[in-house]
Every structure is written in structure tokens, then in C-alpha cells.
Design an enzyme around this catalytic site. Structure first.
Site, short mmCIF file in Angstrom:
data_model
loop_
_atom_site.label_atom_id
_atom_site.label_comp_id
_atom_site.label_asym_id
_atom_site.label_seq_id
_atom_site.Cartn_x
_atom_site.Cartn_y
_atom_site.Cartn_z
N ASN A 174 1.89 -5.19 -3.08
CA ASN A 174 0.49 -5.50 -2.78
C ASN A 174 -0.29 -4.23 -2.48
O ASN A 174 0.18 -3.37 -1.74
CB ASN A 174 0.48 -6.44 -1.54
CG ASN A 174 -0.89 -7.01 -1.23
OD1 ASN A 174 -1.60 -7.48 -2.11
ND2 ASN A 174 -1.25 -6.99 0.05
N GLU B 28 -6.53 -10.63 -1.05
CA GLU B 28 -7.29 -10.39 0.19
C GLU B 28 -8.78 -10.24 -0.07
O GLU B 28 -9.44 -9.36 0.48
CB GLU B 28 -6.78 -9.11 0.89
CG GLU B 28 -5.29 -9.09 1.16
CD GLU B 28 -4.81 -7.83 1.88
OE1 GLU B 28 -5.64 -7.09 2.43
OE2 GLU B 28 -3.58 -7.61 1.88
N GLU C 52 0.81 -1.24 0.00
CA GLU C 52 0.00 0.00 0.00
C GLU C 52 0.83 1.28 0.00
O GLU C 52 0.60 2.19 0.80
CB GLU C 52 -0.98 -0.03 1.18
CG GLU C 52 -1.88 -1.26 1.12
CD GLU C 52 -2.76 -1.47 2.35
OE1 GLU C 52 -2.76 -0.62 3.25
OE2 GLU C 52 -3.45 -2.50 2.40
N HIS D 259 -10.61 -6.00 -2.04
CA HIS D 259 -11.59 -5.70 -0.99
C HIS D 259 -12.74 -4.95 -1.65
O HIS D 259 -12.61 -3.77 -1.97
CB HIS D 259 -10.96 -4.81 0.09
CG HIS D 259 -9.93 -5.52 0.92
ND1 HIS D 259 -10.26 -6.56 1.77
CD2 HIS D 259 -8.60 -5.34 1.03
CE1 HIS D 259 -9.15 -6.99 2.38
NE2 HIS D 259 -8.14 -6.28 1.94
N ASP E 85 -12.57 -9.88 -0.08
CA ASP E 85 -13.82 -9.97 0.68
C ASP E 85 -14.79 -8.97 0.06
O ASP E 85 -14.39 -8.12 -0.74
CB ASP E 85 -13.61 -9.77 2.20
CG ASP E 85 -12.86 -8.51 2.58
OD1 ASP E 85 -12.77 -7.58 1.75
OD2 ASP E 85 -12.35 -8.45 3.72
O1 9MR Z 1 -7.22 -8.02 8.39
C1 9MR Z 1 -6.14 -7.43 9.11
C2 9MR Z 1 -6.59 -7.04 10.49
O2 9MR Z 1 -6.98 -8.18 11.22
C3 9MR Z 1 -5.49 -6.29 11.16
O3 9MR Z 1 -5.93 -5.79 12.42
C4 9MR Z 1 -5.03 -5.12 10.30
C5 9MR Z 1 -3.86 -4.41 10.92
O4 9MR Z 1 -2.77 -5.29 10.98
O5 9MR Z 1 -4.65 -5.58 9.00
C6 9MR Z 1 -5.67 -6.22 8.33
O6 9MR Z 1 -5.24 -6.66 7.06
C7 9MR Z 1 -4.93 -5.66 6.11
C8 9MR Z 1 -3.84 -6.20 5.22
O7 9MR Z 1 -2.73 -6.57 5.98
C9 9MR Z 1 -3.44 -5.20 4.16
N1 9MR Z 1 -4.59 -4.78 3.40
C10 9MR Z 1 -5.72 -4.30 4.15
C11 9MR Z 1 -6.13 -5.34 5.20
C12 9MR Z 1 -7.36 -4.85 5.96
O8 9MR Z 1 -7.06 -3.72 6.73
#
Ligand code: 9MR
Length: 290
Positions: free
Chosen positions: A139, A205, A98, A175, A207
Site C-alpha cells: 500500500n 484511503e 509506504e 490522497h 480523500d
Molecule cells: O489517518 C491516520 C491517522 O488518524 C493516524 O494518526 C496516522 C498515524 O497512525 O495514520 C493515518 O493514516 C495513514 C495511513 O495509515 C497510511 N497512509 C497515510 C494515512 C494518513 O497519514
């Protein structure tokens, strides 16, 4: 269910900076090891996620005012240690996560301010040094279809490749929300142009979040969105991983981030398959031969 239904796992949190290096120089892998050991015990592969990200960073990074050279050394230590730890045990690494902001500029992290875009080159070089055999990925989210942000990611990846940076793939997070399903032909076109750069593509990822409560109509639209994305990825030769960001609505990042929203995954809170689950199964069974 996790052992039975999936062949690739991504640790949602346990390989992130804050978890593996909470204090400077103090690395801890117990939590990440649990995931990797589970995967290996069930003949599953692991996607390494994520080495550099602006979230889930420990205080010593959040409060840091490092010079360019200090950032480089901090990143080199971190990346060498983490990638070295899992050498031969992950199928790829999300090296930078990101880095592009929603307005299609570069995200203004502390390290971008100190180093400019060079931090990305540096991170990939460090990861490659630590494990020359592992494919390295960039990513990002909101970059699945065509638009200013995915154009910016495409341009960034092209620059990296032109500079000889060892990058091998790109993750499209996927997402989605009930308000916006990207046009299928745009996702296909986006994957095609990334593949033309010589990159692999993973759906990393997926959803599809909805405003609760769910209705039969919403569940059906969600199923269509999942099936659409799986279909596009199966049809793209460059794409060989399709990952959902959790598999039960019981454990999902969505409700705590978006008030009133949720139900984004393929099984409900009691782990019962939703229409989306059946749509994915149908696509895997009945989709075109390849
Ligand atoms: O799904 C993840 C969540 O459980 C964590 O609290 C959060 C912070 O570490 O990260 C979330 O996953 C993220 C991913 O690593 C990168 N893309 C966005 C995802 C959703 O925030």
C-alpha cells in the site's frame, strides 16, 4: 451511518504496530477487536491495515538497533501473531505500507538499512505462513497515476513477483489535494499495468483536501475528483474495493497534519452529505452497467 453506508471498513489506527504490540511481546487487540466486531455485527468486511510501516511504531522499535536477524525475528513474531489473530476475519492485509520514498528510492527505515529490500520479501512470507488464504497487499500514496514514484512501486512489485514473494494486490491510497488531481487516463493506465502483473488493486484511503474555507466551487471540484476516482475503479476489472479515509470532516487526519487544510471527506463536520457524497451516490446508481 458507518453501519448503513459502507460494506468494507479499514481500521485507521487500531491494527498498527504501536497499538497491537506497544511493548515487546505484549500484544493487545481490544481496540482492533472493537472494529472487527462492529464490522461483523453489520455484515461488513475488514481490510487489515498495516503490518509494517515506518510510522506509529512503539519506542522499542523506534530506538532499536537490531541486526538483520533480530529484525527478522521481531517481524516474524509480530506478523505471525497479528495475522494469526484475525485469520479468516479480514479480506486482505496491507503487509508493507509506504516503503518507497517520494524521490522514488527505497525509504531509509532502520530495517531497510539493516536488511535492504529483503525485509519486504520476509514480511510477505511471514504473513503468508500465518494465513495462506488471505490476499496480501502493498500500500502506498502518491502512486495513483504515472510518474517516478508509481514507476518505482511498479518496478518493486515486479521484482517481488519475480522472486516468488506471495503478494496479491496493491493499494493506491488516493490522497488528493486541490492543487493536483491525477489525470484519469493515467490512473486507468496505472491500474492496467498493475493488473497485468496479476495483482488486484484497491483504492485504499481516498480523500481530497482543500485549503479552508470551502466554497461552492471547491465543493464542486472535490465532488468531481471523488466521482472520477470511483468511476476509474469501477471500470477496472482488477479493482474491487474503493475506500474513503473517513467519511466525516469531523474525524480526519488532514487538519492536524496540514495547517489550514481540511474538509477532505464526503460529509461535513455535522455528518451532512456534501456534493462529493452525492457524486459518489450518482456514480454508483447511474454509472455504466457492468
Ligand atoms: O489517518 C491516520 C491517522 O488518524 C493516524 O494518526 C496516522 C498515524 O497512525 O495514520 C493515518 O493514516 C495513514 C495511513 O495509515 C497510511 N497512509 C497515510 C494515512 C494518513 O497519514
Amino acid at each position: 451511518m458507518l453501519a448503513r453506508e459502507f460494506d468494507v471498513l479499514t481500521p485507521e489506527r487500531s491494527m498498527k504496530f504501536e497499538r497491537v504490540q506497544p511493548l515487546r511481546g505484549d500484544f493487545t487487540f481490544a481496540e482492533a477487536d472493537t472494529v472487527v466486531n462492529f464490522a461483523e455485527a453489520h455484515d461488513q468486511r475488514v481490510r487489515g491495515h498495516a503490518l509494517l510501516w515506518h510510522q506509529m511504531i512503539p519506542d522499542w522499535i523506534r530506538d532499536a538497533r537490531f541486526s538483520r536477524d533480530e529484525w527478522k525475528s521481531v517481524f516474524r513474531d509480530h506478523i505471525h501473531t497479528v495475522v494469526g489473530q484475525y485469520r479468516g476475519r479480514v479480506i486482505c492485509w496491507d503487509v508493507v505500507n509506504e516503503a518507497v520514498s517520494d524521490d522514488a528510492g527505497m525509504r531509509g527505515t532502520l530495517w531497510h538499512t539493516a536488511m535492504g529490500e529483503e525485509y519486504i520479501d520476509w514480511a510477505f512470507h511471514c504473513a503468508h505462513e500465518a494465513d495462506p488464504g488471505v490476499p496480501l497487499f502493498y500500500n502506498d500514496f502518491g502512486t495513483d497515476d504515472l510518474g517516478p514514484k508509481s514507476n518505482a512501486v511498479y518496478a518493486l512489485l515486479k521484482r517481488l513477483l519475480e522472486r516468488g514473494v506471495p503478494i496479491h494486490g496493491v493499494g493506491l491510497q488516493m490522497h488528493l489535494t486541490q492543487q493536483w488531481f491525477p489525470p484519469v487516463h493515467e490512473i486507468a493506465e496505472n491500474i492496467r499495468r498493475l493488473a497485468d502483473l496479476g495483482l488486484r488493486v484497491h483504492i485504499t484511503e481516498m480523500d481530497v483536501r482543500f485549503r479552508r474555507p470551502m466554497t461552492p466551487g471547491k465543493l464542486a471540484r472535490q465532488a468531481t475528483a471523488y466521482r472520477m476516482a470511483l468511476q476509474v475503479s469501477l471500470e477496472a476489472a482488477a479493482c474491487d474495493v474503493f475506500t474513503v479515509w473517513g467519511y466525516t470532516d469531523r474525524y480526519s487526519w488532514v487538519p492536524s497534519h496540514f495547517r489550514g487544510w481540511g474538509a477532505a471527506l464526503i460529509c461535513d463536520q455535522k455528518l451532512r452529505p456534501k456534493p462529493a457524497y452525492r457524486a459518489l451516490a450518482a456514480e454508483l446508481q447511474d454509472g455504466p452497467e457492468r
